[in-house]
Write an enzyme that holds these catalytic residues in place. Structure first.
Site, PDB file in Angstrom:
ATOM      1  CG  HIS A  50     -30.382   1.234 -15.420  1.00 25.90           C
ATOM      2  ND1 HIS A  50     -29.688   1.645 -14.307  1.00 25.90           N
ATOM      3  CD2 HIS A  50     -30.810   2.371 -16.033  1.00 25.90           C
ATOM      4  CE1 HIS A  50     -29.686   2.963 -14.250  1.00 25.90           C
ATOM      5  NE2 HIS A  50     -30.369   3.445 -15.284  1.00 25.90           N
ATOM      6  CD  GLU A  61     -28.545   3.285 -18.673  1.00 31.93           C
ATOM      7  OE1 GLU A  61     -28.691   4.073 -19.640  1.00 31.93           O
ATOM      8  OE2 GLU A  61     -28.077   3.658 -17.589  1.00 31.93           O
ATOM      9  CD  GLU A  62     -26.223   5.024 -14.855  1.00 27.82           C
ATOM     10  OE1 GLU A  62     -25.608   5.734 -15.655  1.00 27.82           O
ATOM     11  OE2 GLU A  62     -27.302   5.368 -14.341  1.00 27.82           O
ATOM     12  CG  ASP A  72     -30.076   7.174 -13.416  1.00 22.89           C
ATOM     13  OD1 ASP A  72     -30.622   6.266 -14.066  1.00 22.89           O
ATOM     14  OD2 ASP A  72     -29.008   7.697 -13.763  1.00 22.89           O
ATOM     15  CD  GLU A  94     -32.469   5.533 -17.731  1.00 23.07           C
ATOM     16  OE1 GLU A  94     -32.243   6.248 -16.720  1.00 23.07           O
ATOM     17  OE2 GLU A  94     -31.677   4.673 -18.143  1.00 23.07           O
ATOM     18  CG  HIS A 131     -25.285  10.244 -13.077  1.00 21.53           C
ATOM     19  ND1 HIS A 131     -24.335   9.890 -14.016  1.00 21.53           N
ATOM     20  CD2 HIS A 131     -26.310   9.370 -13.235  1.00 21.53           C
ATOM     21  CE1 HIS A 131     -24.798   8.867 -14.730  1.00 21.53           C
ATOM     22  NE2 HIS A 131     -25.992   8.535 -14.271  1.00 21.53           N
ATOM     23  CG  ASP A 150     -26.394  -0.418 -14.094  1.00 22.21           C
ATOM     24  OD1 ASP A 150     -27.518  -0.741 -14.541  1.00 22.21           O
ATOM     25  OD2 ASP A 150     -25.592   0.284 -14.737  1.00 22.21           O
TER      26      ASP A 150
END
Lengths: 420, 420
Positions: free
Chosen positions: B100, B167-168, B133, B191, B391, B102
């Site tokens: 992903h 995805e997030e 990520d 991931e 994150h 995003d």
């Protein structure tokens, strides 16, 4: 005796006039920084009464540097303080009649039955933010003065009517009036007391506690430290401290008050993403200070609690919560219950209401703390508003109580200031 | 054997090229709604590799109405999904390589040592939001494909590279790719697993709990009901539920994970004035769902907990907290640990790293849940990123690990898709 009857008669004949004045004041939503239009109505009324007016924008150097000064506002221009003096003939005791024009925000508008600034009237009540806290009280003051003037009564002592800004945020308006030289032999502040007399007033001050965490992905939240979880420890500490502090209060004036000096947690904000561990939490609230207590001692007690809970937590002992004493700050007030001012207003209360007043300690700080501590003026807090709805949605006040309070205050002026 | 050596050599000779690609991707801060400029770099790279490209703006009718669809975004235009296919000669197994584009918001910029979108390189690591990520993982995929092409190797099965959005926030990008018809015999999602293999993936979903109180003045806080105090009861309930749910997890793949299916409280917002009792508190968070569990059953368990705590509280039983399942929603995935895909990638891992891979269950949901549940594709999650910093501030990835993962993935493609 004749004078008292005249006052009763004038008030009975001017219900509509007083009601209209209060409604107009409520409709001018004078939240912080927006006090000018409501003050304009006050100015108009003072002019009509022939009071000698003093209108000024506060913010003098000696205000900002005063140890009791408390405001995060840097500029007060455009939103003046107002003092209107009814000069006495001389020889009597003077009195300050103090009301604040600022109101707290309306809160969730959806919860209001009517627009918070509608001034809607229903079954003898006026609704709206500021109706009870404390435009109703201010109207009682103005009605009392107007009743005396229109009854042709000449007082000996001066009556110093004040409509100040900034009460809800720490009392800079009243402090500015004190620094401008306004003093008197007594003061009445008609905050919403449910018609009770408050010789003692709880002080209070705002606090902000910042709690650190460490962010991480929510799926591996054990890799981070949740600022919310740590804030819960702090909030539990605040709850326990409140309990401990209130157990120590033995003053009989607090007998009927469930929590004499509350610690109110008013705000918590933490986090910006549901699946992240929040790395900072900010708690804001208000700590009540007992009439017998120094502000500094209350501060120290809370700071000691924070040290104590931090020592018991592995994370907090390395990342202690940071406390700031910001924003609102109201000094406590402490007048003996048998002071002549309390006795005078009690007597007049009994004459009007045919019953003895309830005498209690106030559950909140008022500008009375500044008048008594900084200017050494005896203060009683007494007003027509409904304590329970102050700061709440659907705030209201009974129009009738505004007039009953006006009569009690007018009679108190006759006795306190004496008449010719 | 020759093929494997060629790949190792090509990767060793193209360190700088791969590093530059990753740095450029990190510098395009592709937070939600801003994915286009990072996707432009992916498109450029796919063109260079000669992949057959499919670039489309998701948002077809069948996407919005799909039972698994989860997004609060109404319009995805301008930020396309990208699929690049390396067509096989025929006869081999196909594979989806899914990353992903995003990234989550940067959080408190003051906590970052360097600008979160600087792509700063230090001691072999690239720093920045999205580095771990999962742009590092995406670069591993592209390097694996490039190494195969440039080593002159022809695969039998198709390689379907996907760079998806959303995805997030719940996987709408991958769902759209499934609905567009992209299927395969297996899938790898790189991931950030710290180079562990995750055959099982935790599902997760966001929740919002609204807790009512009743406002009052802070000085008479006993006249109101604090939404924050009631929210603390709810949060304690969430903590207890998390404990109870995790005690039931016995899967050995979760053996080394302190909290296999966490309930993360990511946000709480309540109150607007320090000296008012707050009348509403809103909690937002993320609930982990076990690979063996249905999303609906997890929802019911939380809802039952809320009923239980409400029944035990005089206020909450009349004003029950309201729960909404909003925003992000990731299905769990559950592949048997001896599936041929796991065995293939394990074998290649061992060949490259000279050690057996750690096989665990993933601590978070991925788009793998959609690939496995909706399209019935066997999925393994395996990537070079650092789980702990996803994150978080100062997110980074080891450039070397990106290349090691690329080699393992390239070797897996050789075995899985077979070569001519």
């Amino acid at each position: 005796m004749l004078e008292e009857k005249k006052i009763k008669k004038w008030l009975a004949e001017n219900k509509k006039k007083g009601m209209n004045l209060l409604q107009r004041l409520v409709q001018e939503g004078s939240i912080r920084g927006n006090e000018s239009s409501a003050q304009a109505i006050i100015i108009e009324k003072c002019r009509e009464l022939g009071l000698s007016l003093d209108i000024w924008e506060i913010g003098e150097d000696d205000l900002f540097t005063h140890p009791v000064f408390c405001s995060d506002r840097k500029d007060f221009s455009g939103n003046p303080n107002i003092v209107g003096v009814l000069k006495g003939a001389g020889g009597g005791r003077s009195i300050i009649l103090n009301g604040h024009i600022d109101v707290v925000p309306a809160g969730d508008r959806n919860e209001w039955k009517h627009d918070p600034f509608s001034g809607h009237i229903e079954e003898g009540n006026i609704y709206g933010r500021g109706s009870t806290d404390m435009k109703g009280g201010t109207v009682s003051l103005l009605l009392a003065i107007e009743a005396i003037i229109n009854s042709g009564i000449q007082l000996k002592g001066d009556v110093i009517f004040q409509s100040v800004i900034e009460e809800e945020s720490g009392g800079a308006g009243t402090l500015a009036a004190v620094l401008r030289g306004y003093k008197a032999d007594g003061a009445i502040i008609p905050e919403p007391t449910n018609m009770k007399l408050f010789p003692k007033q709880q002080g209070s001050m705002w606090f902000r506690i910042t709690v650190k965490g460490r962010s991480a992905h929510g799926g591996t939240r054990y890799e981070g430290i949740s600022a919310i979880e740590k804030a819960m420890i702090v909030m539990t500490g605040l709850q326990n401290l409140e309990k401990k502090r209130n157990e120590k209060i033995t003053d009989p004036l607090y007998e009927n008050i469930p929590i004499p000096i509350p610690i109110n947690i008013g705000k918590i904000h933490s986090g910006e993403w549901p699946s992240s561990v929040p790395d900072i939490a900010v708690i804001e609230g208000r700590m009540g200070v007992s009439p017998d207590e120094k502000m500094e001692d209350a501060e120290k007690e809370m700071e000691a609690m924070l040290v104590q809970i931090s020592e018991a937590d592995n994370w907090l002992c390395l990342n202690p919560p940071i406390i700031e004493w910001f924003g609102g700050r109201w000094l406590p007030g402490n007048l003996e219950a048998n002071h002549p001012l309390i006795e005078t207003i009690s007597e007049c209360f009994q004459k009007v209401k045919q019953t003895r007043p309830v005498v209690e300690a106030s559950p909140w700080g008022t500008d009375g703390g500044i008048l008594s501590t900084v200017a050494d003026i005896p203060v009683v807090v007494f007003g027509p508003g409904v304590t329970e709805v102050a700061h709440d949605v659907n705030e209201y006040i009974s129009i009738n109580e505004v007039f009953v309070a006006a009569e009690i205050i007018a009679l108190t002026l006759l006795k306190w200031c004496e008449t010719n």
